[in-house]
Design an enzyme around this catalytic site. Structure first.
Site, PDB file in Angstrom:
ATOM      1  N   GLU A  16      -9.105  14.455   6.987  1.00 44.94           N
ATOM      2  CA  GLU A  16     -10.136  15.347   7.530  1.00 44.94           C
ATOM      3  C   GLU A  16      -9.552  16.277   8.568  1.00 44.94           C
ATOM      4  O   GLU A  16      -9.855  17.469   8.594  1.00 44.94           O
ATOM      5  CB  GLU A  16     -11.266  14.513   8.143  1.00 44.94           C
ATOM      6  CG  GLU A  16     -12.319  14.067   7.151  1.00 44.94           C
ATOM      7  CD  GLU A  16     -13.605  13.697   7.851  1.00 44.94           C
ATOM      8  OE1 GLU A  16     -13.552  13.298   9.021  1.00 44.94           O
ATOM      9  OE2 GLU A  16     -14.671  13.815   7.224  1.00 44.94           O
ATOM     10  N   ASP A  38      -6.481  -2.788   3.370  1.00 42.92           N
ATOM     11  CA  ASP A  38      -5.396  -3.684   2.967  1.00 42.92           C
ATOM     12  C   ASP A  38      -5.581  -5.103   3.500  1.00 42.92           C
ATOM     13  O   ASP A  38      -4.765  -5.981   3.210  1.00 42.92           O
ATOM     14  CB  ASP A  38      -4.047  -3.145   3.456  1.00 42.92           C
ATOM     15  CG  ASP A  38      -3.760  -1.741   2.953  1.00 42.92           C
ATOM     16  OD1 ASP A  38      -3.985  -1.508   1.752  1.00 42.92           O
ATOM     17  OD2 ASP A  38      -3.345  -0.890   3.754  1.00 42.92           O
ATOM     18  N   THR A  95      -2.328   1.318  -4.929  1.00 43.96           N
ATOM     19  CA  THR A  95      -2.855   2.470  -4.196  1.00 43.96           C
ATOM     20  C   THR A  95      -4.167   2.944  -4.808  1.00 43.96           C
ATOM     21  O   THR A  95      -4.425   2.730  -5.994  1.00 43.96           O
ATOM     22  CB  THR A  95      -1.829   3.632  -4.211  1.00 43.96           C
ATOM     23  OG1 THR A  95      -2.395   4.772  -3.563  1.00 43.96           O
ATOM     24  CG2 THR A  95      -1.444   4.009  -5.632  1.00 43.96           C
ATOM     25  N   ASP A 103      -4.823   6.114  -4.892  1.00 40.26           N
ATOM     26  CA  ASP A 103      -4.580   7.488  -5.329  1.00 40.26           C
ATOM     27  C   ASP A 103      -4.579   7.592  -6.849  1.00 40.26           C
ATOM     28  O   ASP A 103      -4.485   6.601  -7.569  1.00 40.26           O
ATOM     29  CB  ASP A 103      -3.243   7.988  -4.781  1.00 40.26           C
ATOM     30  CG  ASP A 103      -3.362   8.405  -3.325  1.00 40.26           C
ATOM     31  OD1 ASP A 103      -4.494   8.662  -2.882  1.00 40.26           O
ATOM     32  OD2 ASP A 103      -2.333   8.460  -2.643  1.00 40.26           O
ATOM     33  N   ARG A 158      -1.884  14.530  -2.038  1.00 40.26           N
ATOM     34  CA  ARG A 158      -3.231  13.951  -2.019  1.00 40.26           C
ATOM     35  C   ARG A 158      -4.238  15.075  -2.265  1.00 40.26           C
ATOM     36  O   ARG A 158      -4.255  16.059  -1.524  1.00 40.26           O
ATOM     37  CB  ARG A 158      -3.495  13.267  -0.681  1.00 40.26           C
ATOM     38  CG  ARG A 158      -2.588  12.083  -0.432  1.00 40.26           C
ATOM     39  CD  ARG A 158      -2.658  11.631   1.008  1.00 40.26           C
ATOM     40  NE  ARG A 158      -3.988  11.197   1.388  1.00 40.26           N
ATOM     41  CZ  ARG A 158      -4.444   9.946   1.220  1.00 40.26           C
ATOM     42  NH1 ARG A 158      -3.662   9.035   0.663  1.00 40.26           N
ATOM     43  NH2 ARG A 158      -5.649   9.598   1.604  1.00 40.26           N
ATOM     44  N   ASP A 195      -1.328  -0.915   6.038  1.00 38.22           N
ATOM     45  CA  ASP A 195      -1.569  -0.403   7.383  1.00 38.22           C
ATOM     46  C   ASP A 195      -3.039  -0.169   7.696  1.00 38.22           C
ATOM     47  O   ASP A 195      -3.377   0.178   8.826  1.00 38.22           O
ATOM     48  CB  ASP A 195      -0.816   0.917   7.586  1.00 38.22           C
ATOM     49  CG  ASP A 195      -1.463   2.068   6.820  1.00 38.22           C
ATOM     50  OD1 ASP A 195      -1.855   1.861   5.654  1.00 38.22           O
ATOM     51  OD2 ASP A 195      -1.591   3.166   7.400  1.00 38.22           O
ATOM     52  N   ASP A 223       0.859  -1.178   0.000  1.00 37.42           N
ATOM     53  CA  ASP A 223       0.000   0.000   0.000  1.00 37.42           C
ATOM     54  C   ASP A 223       0.901   1.235   0.000  1.00 37.42           C
ATOM     55  O   ASP A 223       2.107   1.140   0.268  1.00 37.42           O
ATOM     56  CB  ASP A 223      -0.894  -0.042   1.244  1.00 37.42           C
ATOM     57  CG  ASP A 223      -1.786   1.172   1.354  1.00 37.42           C
ATOM     58  OD1 ASP A 223      -2.315   1.611   0.318  1.00 37.42           O
ATOM     59  OD2 ASP A 223      -1.955   1.687   2.466  1.00 37.42           O
ATOM     60  N   LYS A 224       0.336   2.388  -0.300  1.00 36.10           N
ATOM     61  CA  LYS A 224       1.129   3.617  -0.298  1.00 36.10           C
ATOM     62  C   LYS A 224       0.911   4.432   0.971  1.00 36.10           C
ATOM     63  O   LYS A 224       1.814   4.623   1.770  1.00 36.10           O
ATOM     64  CB  LYS A 224       0.804   4.484  -1.523  1.00 36.10           C
ATOM     65  CG  LYS A 224       1.648   5.755  -1.607  1.00 36.10           C
ATOM     66  CD  LYS A 224       1.230   6.639  -2.760  1.00 36.10           C
ATOM     67  CE  LYS A 224      -0.087   7.352  -2.459  1.00 36.10           C
ATOM     68  NZ  LYS A 224       0.047   8.364  -1.371  1.00 36.10           N
ATOM     69  N   ARG A 242      -5.718   3.843  -8.391  1.00 28.95           N
ATOM     70  CA  ARG A 242      -7.175   3.829  -8.431  1.00 28.95           C
ATOM     71  C   ARG A 242      -7.726   2.411  -8.253  1.00 28.95           C
ATOM     72  O   ARG A 242      -8.679   2.014  -8.893  1.00 28.95           O
ATOM     73  CB  ARG A 242      -7.692   4.414  -9.755  1.00 28.95           C
ATOM     74  CG  ARG A 242      -7.377   5.878  -9.977  1.00 28.95           C
ATOM     75  CD  ARG A 242      -7.997   6.768  -8.920  1.00 28.95           C
ATOM     76  NE  ARG A 242      -7.998   8.186  -9.319  1.00 28.95           N
ATOM     77  CZ  ARG A 242      -8.175   9.177  -8.469  1.00 28.95           C
ATOM     78  NH1 ARG A 242      -8.369   8.921  -7.184  1.00 28.95           N
ATOM     79  NH2 ARG A 242      -8.169  10.432  -8.890  1.00 28.95           N
TER      80      ARG A 242
END
Length: 1071
Positions: A476, A780, A652, A654, A572, A776, A382-383, A750
């Site tokens: 957030e 995942d 990822t 993203d 991001r 994490d 994962d990123k 994506r």
């Protein structure tokens, strides 16, 4: 659809659904332990096989060995395993008992409260919870001491998130705080059956001829902790094993290593070899009995059951199966488990994998996969939070076509001068954005207004002006903090209002609706009414999703904003928009929304359709860019793992531009990669065409042409599709895999959690390589469970990934040590252990085979039966365990300096079928030497007084002593790293052999047990003869000399990298 009905007619007892809250996490109890544990252990083929041998040994006609030669090792193995299982089960039960069964909760009965243990709570009971108490079962919140029926919970036990979350009771039940009112409650709840979905609940409360929809916001789940709330009352909906916590605690899929699978195959081969040897010796027995044995019938008749040579051969076959059974090692499996346990402790104790900042140590959560760590070929990472810190900072933004935050070289702005509520640790450098706020630009104000209203953050004011935000995600928190520093301060919320302070002025908005964020929607919206009465929808979300829902007049602004997003340097990004609603539009949509919310079937789909209806024709305000910095040591770790021939794929969610920039930042993509191939399509045909273009054209390129250096795989799919990427569809997956595997680096962007698991499964299925997934977050988990090895990062996104993992630590950089040091050593040690284990057992057992040709195939044993019993469990067990736990070929620092040392594990070079047969051949050669050298020497040797030495007992002692010495010298040669424990075990085992040998052959034991100890004085007489020691020395030299010669030649002519590194270390130490 199946529904679960709870008819609440009595506060204390429920006849329709009397589910107990008792949970048993232990597998055993005092009564069932022995039977259940033995049943489980005899599921192992090896244990069943040895039980079968034990039964055979009880038949006197076919057994030449006492029953204890098998039962002692079998009982020892079963006992060790049983103690381990009992300990694990007791620890599990003890923690559960402390955490749950001793807890008490006030239980409402009639019109009073009484203390009751959790295990006695039933579905339909009403429970009172007080501040800081654990929730005893899955409860429907009825009322709370807080206004509006609110209560605050912490869900760390469920998802690892320590931030508080808010739950609210139905307004119709919020006044039931008085016990007298609770006694009158007689509602009925219809809800979905028990399931493991923590983030959703669908049900309806029927009460007073009305029905009220229930959602996850009305539920308190078992495992949560009540915080900042004096007390609340809840109705038990699910109890015991039906609770969502227990529904999520199903058994993880059992993972087995490639060595395990190979070992099972080899054991079957060994068993087949055993049968073949038994058949050969049985045929020899038939021939001998027919040709020679018949001559002895007058004074040596057959035993009564035997009446012909064929039946004698049949019994001889089973006798030899018993004698030769040690080629199938009973202690192999338990020894492997002990070694793996030791390796797991080394990982847990490694101080170089301890993070002092988070006070988190590395943890091996399984003991069955350690050697697999030394064979990894593919890493799927994962990123966010894995490669990056998942600590977000507001870095840039684009508002109404203007970009802010480009100037990073200036001093940080001082917000405290004009904003006393500004966060002290917030840094921003672009003065122009602050000027725009102070000049009152409407678009800028509206932009930060969205950030201060559209979120689920909880605010806690510890003292005047000191705000503490608790957000469910770092994104957030960063956005709300940015709005706070630029003058739009989120202060507090209630179920129906949100209070902010805008440029020093307190403003309270009426909260009309919250349109939740999820992984499918990729956006969140709120509908609020401002003090002037205007209704507005505010939305923030992924740019690809939000741009599709903008009004057509935003086309030019959308293009400008897209350009700003494309140069966001790996940040991001989120787009921000709004929509004005008239009263009529709001009323009409609100009616649709309430209907969907009250639906008992397909509720989620109906809500999604309602959200989609209102989130249209929005006006774009701009976009945010948040920086998530790389973790310490990530580029260096990726570089070292790449040198070890480990392929790293980043999966990822993203967008493509962010993925490219992160790829360069962490050195996955480098400047020497001349081409970055991008496969980016919305249809199967476009994806197939993009993948084809990535592959080299063989007609135009010469054969030596290298494969494309890198591939960036950007997976996109149709809106409203099932989230299945075209590249992963059945008719395209092979093309995708071939294209990706031709590249040095792969980044999939994506992708959904399901697609991550599908990519891992694809590589597992077609490449037959060991895979490792590291992440994490909860998204995942599926990837971690699918891979051969799952690693969880204990970071900012809770501990769900850790709970699902096989290994866990706090920093990605520790992965290089886990693989290149612990993994490589574990693989090396296990391979050396297995090679030596099979060697020593064949050297020990095959002597019986050769002896069969000289004893009339009578199934007579070469050794004393006590030697047969103790050989594997006393004389040779500890040295090989010490080698399997402590051995190493090069120091740990050299393992990191020379990543190529890792490749033998990937190629499976140290233990495979070829190495197995080499070990077997060496063992058979040793057995030939150990039998025929003493046989040839002793058949013509005499004692000093002229008495011949050619007797059975002298031969047995000589052969056994030579065997123990040879295998001890062999393990000394095989040991690459000597510790005090190795010395003690090897030479101590040799000393133990002689001690037990002289004790067994002493007159003391013979006088006590004359029928059990037949070798009276044999050890003293045999080992007192110089010719015996010369025979033992000769046999040892003949066994060991070829091994030494082969190793010296191999080291001189074809040294391995590990040999070269080891010699350089030795030279440095000597110099």
């Amino acid at each position: 659809t199946v529904f679960f009905c709870i008819s609440f007619t009595s506060p204390h007892h429920l006849f329709h659904c009397p589910q107990s809250n008792c949970i048993m996490t232990s597998k055993y109890n005092i009564i069932t332990f022995l039977a259940v544990n033995l049943f489980e252990q005899f599921q192992e083929v090896a244990n069943t096989y040895f039980l079968f041998l034990l039964i055979l040994q009880l038949i006197p006609q076919i057994s030449s060995l006492s029953w204890f030669t098998t039962i002692v090792p079998l009982v020892l193995v079963l006992s060790i395993t049983a103690v381990k299982d009992a300990t694990d089960d007791y620890v599990s039960l003890w923690h559960t008992h402390i955490a749950y069964f001793n807890c008490q909760a006030p239980l409402h009965t009639e019109i009073c409260l009484q203390k009751e243990k959790w295990m006695n709570v039933r579905v339909g009971d009403i429970i009172k919870l007080e501040n800081n108490q654990f929730v005893a079962a899955d409860l429907l919140l009825l009322s709370s001491s807080e206004p509006h029926g609110l209560c605050y919970i912490e869900t760390a036990e469920l998802d690892g998130e320590t931030n508080m979350k808010v739950r609210q009771s139905l307004s119709v039940t919020s006044e039931l705080g008085d016990p007298n009112n609770l006694a009158q409650f007689d509602g009925e709840v219809v809800c979905e059956p028990p399931n493991n979905k923590l983030d959703r609940f669908c049900g309806t409360l029927y009460w007073k001829d009305c029905k009220y929809p229930l959602s996850n916001q009305n539920m308190l789940l078992r495992g949560c902790v009540l915080r900042n709330t004096e007390s609340c009352y809840g109705l038990v909906i699910f109890a015991g094993p039906d609770t969502k916590l227990m529904q999520n605690s199903g058994r993880t899929k059992f993972k087995r290593t490639s060595i395990d699978r190979l070992m099972n195959t080899l054991v079957l081969w060994i068993f087949g070899f055993l049968v073949c040897m038994g058949v050969i010796l049985a045929i020899g027995n038939a021939v001998w009995e027919k040709e020679v044995g018949a001559l002895f019938q007058s004074f040596l008749p057959w035993d009564p059951p035997v009446d012909n040579f064929l039946f004698s051969a049949f019994l001889s076959f089973w006798s030899y199966v018993i004698i030769l059974n040690t080629v199938v090692p009973i202690s192999l499996y338990v020894s492997v488990e002990v070694i793996r346990l030791g390796h797991s402790y080394f990982i847990n104790w490694d101080r170089r994998m301890f993070c002092s900042r988070s006070n988190t140590a590395a943890e091996a959560r399984t003991t069955t996969l350690n050697e697999e760590l030394g064979q990894v070929e593919y890493i799927f990472s994962d990123k966010t939070g894995t490669l990056t810190q998942n600590i977000m900072t507001f870095n840039k933004c684009s508002i109404n076509g203007h970009t802010y935050g480009e100037e990073q070289h200036m001093a940080a702005l001082d917000f405290s001068a004009w904003n006393p509520l500004a966060a002290r640790d917030f840094c921003f450098y672009d003065q122009s954005l602050l000027d725009a706020v102070m000049e009152g630009e409407p678009a800028v104000h509206e932009f930060f207004r969205v950030l201060s209203l559209c979120h689920t953050v909880m605010s806690e004011e510890k003292s005047e002006g000191e705000l503490l935000y608790k957000a469910q995600s770092p994104d957030e928190g960063a956005l709300v903090t940015a709005a706070r520093n630029f003058g739009f301060v989120f202060r507090s919320r209630t179920p129906g209002t949100v209070t902010t302070q805008e440029l020093g002025k307190a403003v309270t908005y009426t909260l009309l609706a919250i349109l939740d964020f999820n992984n499918i929607r990729k956006r969140m919206s709120v509908i609020v009414r401002n003090p002037e009465g205007r209704i507005r929808l505010y939305c923030k979300g992924a740019d690809t999703v939000l741009f599709e829902r903008l009004h057509s007049c935003n086309h030019e602004l959308m293009n400008v904003t897209s350009d700003h997003l494309n140069v966001s340097d790996g940040l991001r990004t989120l787009a921000v928009a709004y929509r004005d609603l008239s009263e009529e539009q709001w009323e009409e949509w609100s009616e649709h929304f309430r209907g969907a919310d009250k639906a008992t079937d397909c509720r989620d789909d109906r809500l999604a359709a309602a959200y989609e209806e209102i989130e249209q024709d929005m006006m774009l305000l701009g976009a945010t860019a948040i920086e998530d910095k790389l973790q310490e040591g990530v580029p260096e770790t990726i570089a070292i793992l790449s040198l070890a021939n480990i392929k790293i794929w980043v999966l990822t969610g993203d967008k493509q531009e962010t993925a490219v920039n992160i790829g360069y930042s962490c050195k996955m993509l480098t400047d020497d990669m001349t081409e970055i191939f991008i496969v980016n399509g919305h249809t199967v045909q476009s994806v197939r065409g993009g993948a084809a273009n990535c592959m080299p054209d063989e007609s135009k390129c010469p054969p030596p042409q290298a494969p494309p250096p890198s591939l960036l795989e950007s997976i996109k799919y149709f809106p409203l599709s099932l989230g299945q990427a075209h590249a992963l569809e059945a008719d395209m997956e092979r093309e995708f895999l071939e294209t990706a595997c031709a590249c040095r680096a792969v980044i999939c962007c994506r992708v959904t959690p399901l697609q991550k698991a599908l990519v891992v499964e694809l590589v597992k299925r077609h490449k037959k390589a060991v895979t490792l997934a590291i992440g994490d977050g909860a998204n995942d988990v599926s990837m971690i469970k699918t891979a051969h090895i799952g690693v969880g990062i204990s970071g900012q996104e809770g501990i769900q990934a850790v709970l699902a993992s096989d290994y866990s630590f706090s920093q990605f950089r520790f992965l290089q040590r886990l693989l290149l040091v612990h993994g490589r050593w574990s693989y090396l040690r296990m391979c050396r252990f297995l090679c030596y284990f099979f060697y020593k057992n064949f050297a020990f057992t095959m002597v019986h085979f050769w002896f069969g040709f000289f004893c009339g195939f009578s199934a007579q044993t070469v050794y004393d039966q006590y030697f047969i019993t103790l050989y594997n469990i006393v004389y040779t067990s500890l040295p090989v365990l010490a080698m399997g736990i402590f051995d190493q070929d090069v120091p740990e620092q050299r393992s990191l300096e020379y990543p190529k040392l890792y490749e033998p594990g990937q190629l499976n070079l140290l233990f495979n079928k070829r190495e197995f047969f080499i070990c077997i051949a060496q063992g058979i050669y040793t057995s030939v030497v150990l039998f025929f050298i003493p046989y040839g020497v002793l058949s013509h040797a005499t004692q000093s007084n002229g008495v011949p030495l050619a007797d059975y007992q002298t031969f047995a002692v000589t052969t056994a002593t030579a065997l123990v010495i040879v295998v001890s010298v062999q393990i000394a040669l095989d040991t690459g790293y000597w510790t005090a424990i190795n010395h003690f075990f090897i030479w101590g085992s040799l000393g133990t052999y002689f001690t037990i040998l002289f004790a067994m052959h002493s007159s003391i034991l013979f006088n006590i047990f004359p029928k059990q100890f037949h070798f009276l004085g044999s050890a003293h007489n045999t080992l007192g003869q110089p010719v015996v020691w010369l025979t033992i020395a000769l046999a040892t030299v003949i066994c060991i000399a070829p091994v030494l010669a082969f190793r010296f030649l191999k080291l001189d002519l074809k040294p391995q990298l590990s040999d070269t590194v080891s010699m350089s270390v030795t030279i440095v130490c000597l110099s």
